[in-house]
Scaffold this active site. Structure first.
Site, PDB file in Angstrom:
ATOM      1  CG  ASN A  75      -2.532   4.124  13.029  1.00 36.54           C
ATOM      2  OD1 ASN A  75      -2.387   3.047  12.657  1.00 36.54           O
ATOM      3  ND2 ASN A  75      -1.491   5.164  13.010  1.00 36.54           N
ATOM      4  CG  ASP A 106       0.894   2.865  11.603  1.00 39.78           C
ATOM      5  OD1 ASP A 106       1.338   1.726  12.016  1.00 39.78           O
ATOM      6  OD2 ASP A 106       1.075   3.870  12.298  1.00 39.78           O
ATOM      7  CB  CYS A 150       5.022  -0.414  15.186  1.00 40.08           C
ATOM      8  SG  CYS A 150       6.841  -0.789  14.939  1.00 40.08           S
TER       9      CYS A 150
END
Ligand code: COA
Ligand code: ZN
Length: 328
Positions: free
Chosen positions: A255, A21, A246
């Site tokens: 995150n 990610d 994303c």
């Protein structure tokens, strides 16, 4: 509602997603050797699971075009699960061939995000996931399904809990998935919402591995982790340094930061199995790899008991203060 944030040694599983990610969102291509060294450092730090990479189209995510080499060349620490994100059958075949421990399948709770991220309707995605699931079963590789935008969609807004739970039922009861991850792709989750969804999931599927995946886009990341723990969750994705996001979700950002969560949980007495010194050493190397500063507050400020020396004129100040006290 009772609050039980006294960890008392309760085990919380920390799952690193920075190498997937995190790096997928970076403009810079991190050299393959550096990716491998980073995963090895995270294994040494004691992460329970590491999402090493993504077996996606190299055109969609060029930053992870070296997925096979990375997955094949990392050093495997026994007990650590090395997973990878897989969007389709092609990805599953590549991942299994590269000896991935667990496939992380992904689709979105909303039609708009599913179409922008995966170029399919949700129904088409579920059919594709089911095909991937069959391949994983044949290869005896466990499957986790990640549901993006489970707490809100940047294009559609609120997502009803019933929609999320209906999709979870498809993964757990129809596909027989080993685990489900509820993803807050663009940081729209808030603590009371998180607690309600975690409770509902836990009640219905007590045996299924449940992971919470938060982004700190609106500063609610740690609060959401604590609310989830209070509601019975024990597994969290987080990203070293707090990088990530994303590329196909408008407004996405980092995150929750692994070292911030591990630090907070350690203060409260939870057991994550993560070695903070090693984790911080790995995080401090990130800016050189990605070419910019990282959000991590712990890298910036240090741990709460990393004390600072008193100032050089401290003794003189003390004497002056004591002298003033004596004069009155
Ligand atoms: N691995 C390698 N290449 C892949 C692939 C995979 N898993 N899936 C598709 N491709 C390639 C195809 O071979 C094709 O290549 P070509 O143009 O050279 O023939 C190209 O990608 C397009 O394939 P197609 O099947 O038409 O897929 P698409 O363009 O509709 O893309 C996805 C669909 C989902 C595969 C692609 O958008 C993707 O990988 N997205 C990544 C999403 C992501 O990781 N988002 C962030 C995490 S949530
Ligand atoms: Zn994410």
């Amino acid at each position: 509602m009772t609050t039980n944030w006294n960890g008392a040694g309760r085990r919380i599983h920390m799952q690193e997603v920075g190498t997937r990610d995190g790096l997928q969102a970076e403009d810079a291509f991190v050299p393959t050797e550096d990716k491998i060294a980073l995963v090895n450092a995270l294994s040494d730090a004691g992460m329970a699971k590491i999402e090493v990479t993504a077996f996606v189209s190299p055109k969609a995510i060029p930053a992870l075009r070296d997925a096979e080499i990375v997955m094949r060349r990392i050093e495997r620490t026994p007990g650590v699960v090395y997973s990878a994100l897989v969007p389709n059958v092609r990805g599953a075949e590549r991942a299994i061939d590269a000896l991935t421990d667990e496939l992380n399948l992904v689709m979105s709770a909303t039609e708009s995000h599913n179409l922008s991220n995966l170029r399919m309707t949700r129904e088409q995605s579920f059919a594709a996931l089911s095909e991937v699931n069959a391949i994983a079963r044949a290869g005896a590789v466990p499957v986790n399904v990640s549901l993006s935008c489970a707490f809100g969609c940047p294009m559609e807004g609120d997502v009803p809990a019933a929609t999320v739970l209906d999709w979870c039922a498809c993964y757990v009861e129809v596909m027989g998935a080993h685990g489900v991850t509820l993803c807050d792709t663009t940081g729209m989750a808030y603590p009371t919402q998180v607690a309600a969804l975690v409770r509902a999931f836990r009640e219905r599927w007590p045996e299924t591995e449940l992971t919470l995946h938060f982004h700190n886009t609106r500063g609610m990341g740690l609060a959401n982790v604590l609310a989830a723990i209070d509601a019975g969750a024990d597994r969290f994705d987080a990203s070293l340094g707090g990088i990530g996001g994303c590329p196909y979700a408008p407004g996405a950002s980092g995150n929750v930061c692994t070292e911030e969560i591990v630090h907070a949980l350690a203060c409260m007495g939870f057991e994550t199995g993560v070695d903070m010194d090693r984790l911080l050493a790995a995080s401090r190397r990130l800016p050189a790899l990605i070419g910019h500063d990282i959000p991590s507050q712990i890298v910036k400020a240090g741990r709460r008991l990393d004390l600072h020396p008193v100032s050089a004129d401290f003794e003189a100040t003390r004497q002056r203060a004591l002298g003033r006290g004596a004069a009155h």
